[in-house]
Design a protein around this motif. Sequence first.
Motif, mmCIF file in Angstrom:
data_model
loop_
_atom_site.group_PDB
_atom_site.id
_atom_site.type_symbol
_atom_site.label_atom_id
_atom_site.label_comp_id
_atom_site.label_asym_id
_atom_site.label_seq_id
_atom_site.Cartn_x
_atom_site.Cartn_y
_atom_site.Cartn_z
ATOM 1 N N CYS A 104 33.562 -75.454 -91.992
ATOM 2 C CA CYS A 104 32.694 -76.481 -91.410
ATOM 3 C C CYS A 104 32.239 -76.079 -90.011
ATOM 4 O O CYS A 104 32.945 -75.358 -89.305
ATOM 5 C CB CYS A 104 33.422 -77.821 -91.335
ATOM 6 N N ASP B 208 32.244 -76.690 -95.855
ATOM 7 C CA ASP B 208 30.888 -76.195 -95.581
ATOM 8 C C ASP B 208 29.969 -77.240 -94.954
ATOM 9 O O ASP B 208 28.748 -77.164 -95.087
ATOM 10 C CB ASP B 208 30.220 -75.650 -96.848
ATOM 11 N N ASN C 71 27.844 -79.061 -92.039
ATOM 12 C CA ASN C 71 27.153 -78.681 -90.808
ATOM 13 C C ASN C 71 26.764 -79.973 -90.093
ATOM 14 O O ASN C 71 25.782 -80.622 -90.456
ATOM 15 C CB ASN C 71 25.929 -77.827 -91.104
ATOM 16 N N LYS D 219 29.420 -79.703 -98.192
ATOM 17 C CA LYS D 219 28.072 -79.340 -97.730
ATOM 18 C C LYS D 219 27.294 -80.513 -97.128
ATOM 19 O O LYS D 219 26.073 -80.601 -97.262
ATOM 20 C CB LYS D 219 27.269 -78.685 -98.858
ATOM 21 N N GLU E 186 25.190 -82.153 -94.435
ATOM 22 C CA GLU E 186 24.329 -81.642 -93.370
ATOM 23 C C GLU E 186 23.765 -82.828 -92.604
ATOM 24 O O GLU E 186 23.146 -83.700 -93.210
ATOM 25 C CB GLU E 186 23.175 -80.813 -93.935
ATOM 26 N N GLU F 162 28.130 -84.650 -103.024
ATOM 27 C CA GLU F 162 27.854 -83.293 -102.559
ATOM 28 C C GLU F 162 26.518 -83.209 -101.824
ATOM 29 O O GLU F 162 25.515 -83.769 -102.261
ATOM 30 C CB GLU F 162 27.837 -82.340 -103.763
ATOM 31 N N ASN F 163 26.515 -82.506 -100.695
ATOM 32 C CA ASN F 163 25.307 -82.072 -99.995
ATOM 33 C C ASN F 163 24.358 -83.214 -99.626
ATOM 34 O O ASN F 163 23.152 -83.143 -99.847
ATOM 35 C CB ASN F 163 24.562 -81.011 -100.807
ATOM 36 N N ARG G 50 22.109 -84.834 -97.017
ATOM 37 C CA ARG G 50 21.387 -84.433 -95.807
ATOM 38 C C ARG G 50 20.930 -85.696 -95.092
ATOM 39 O O ARG G 50 20.168 -86.485 -95.652
ATOM 40 C CB ARG G 50 20.191 -83.543 -96.143
#
Length: 255
Positions: free
Chosen positions: A34, A59, A61, A77, A79, A94-95, A97
């Motif tokens: 991370c 992972d 960000n 993930k 973001e 997951e993921n 944004r």
Amino acid sequence: MYDTLISSEARIGQNVRLGACVRIYGNVEIGDDCQIGDFCVIGHPTARADSAPLRLGADANIRSHAVIYEGSDIGPKLETGHHVVIREGSMIGENLRLGNFSDIEGTCKIGDFVRMHGYAHVGKHSIIGDFVWLFSLTTLMNDPLPPSHLEAPVEIGDMATVCVNAQLMPGTRIGRGAFVAAGATAQGDIPAGVIVTGPDSEIAGPVRFMMHMQTRTRHPWPRHFTDAYPEHVRDRITALAADIETEAADAAQFD
């Protein structure tokens, strides 16, 4: 001068990179690889003495000035943009944004590969499916008689698109694959695969009729945008899009 402060009770994975002046509280589990930017607060305490830990998947960000409270479970993930807030009690896939200055007000359920642009506001207890798009300045409300203790959270189905400055009124349920146009106000039960426009939640027709005339690019978006997602979910997008189109076509027969 301020220093990075990390509780000795925090559980932090391998290869986690921290910026300046980061605060990590003890009730936190951070996955491997991370990246957490300057002035972030991770695991901000809640009023509950028995709050669950913040579980942050691998992972992630997280960009500067983000505040993420304890008590949420966030998939891999994540973001974020700058100055975002994620309150306690949310289940996030997951993921996600999450754009600059956006906030998730807690106890929400958010699916995989959701995209929220800047200044999106997600009211408490909202439910958001997989592959949903919320563009800038969208608002998901949850109080039908503000200010009150009443709650009527918004639900958004898989692959729905909510465009710039759209307002989703308390208790609204957006069907899978629906398209809420820029500046529209949506309320009530919105069927799958339709376009919502204007201040009165008008149904303008099916999403499959939408086209960018200059390029002949058609909706629904999986027809032209699946390549923007990781390869391991593209078949999932294609199958889900086909399922939604069938659902919308079946519903249209009974209009």
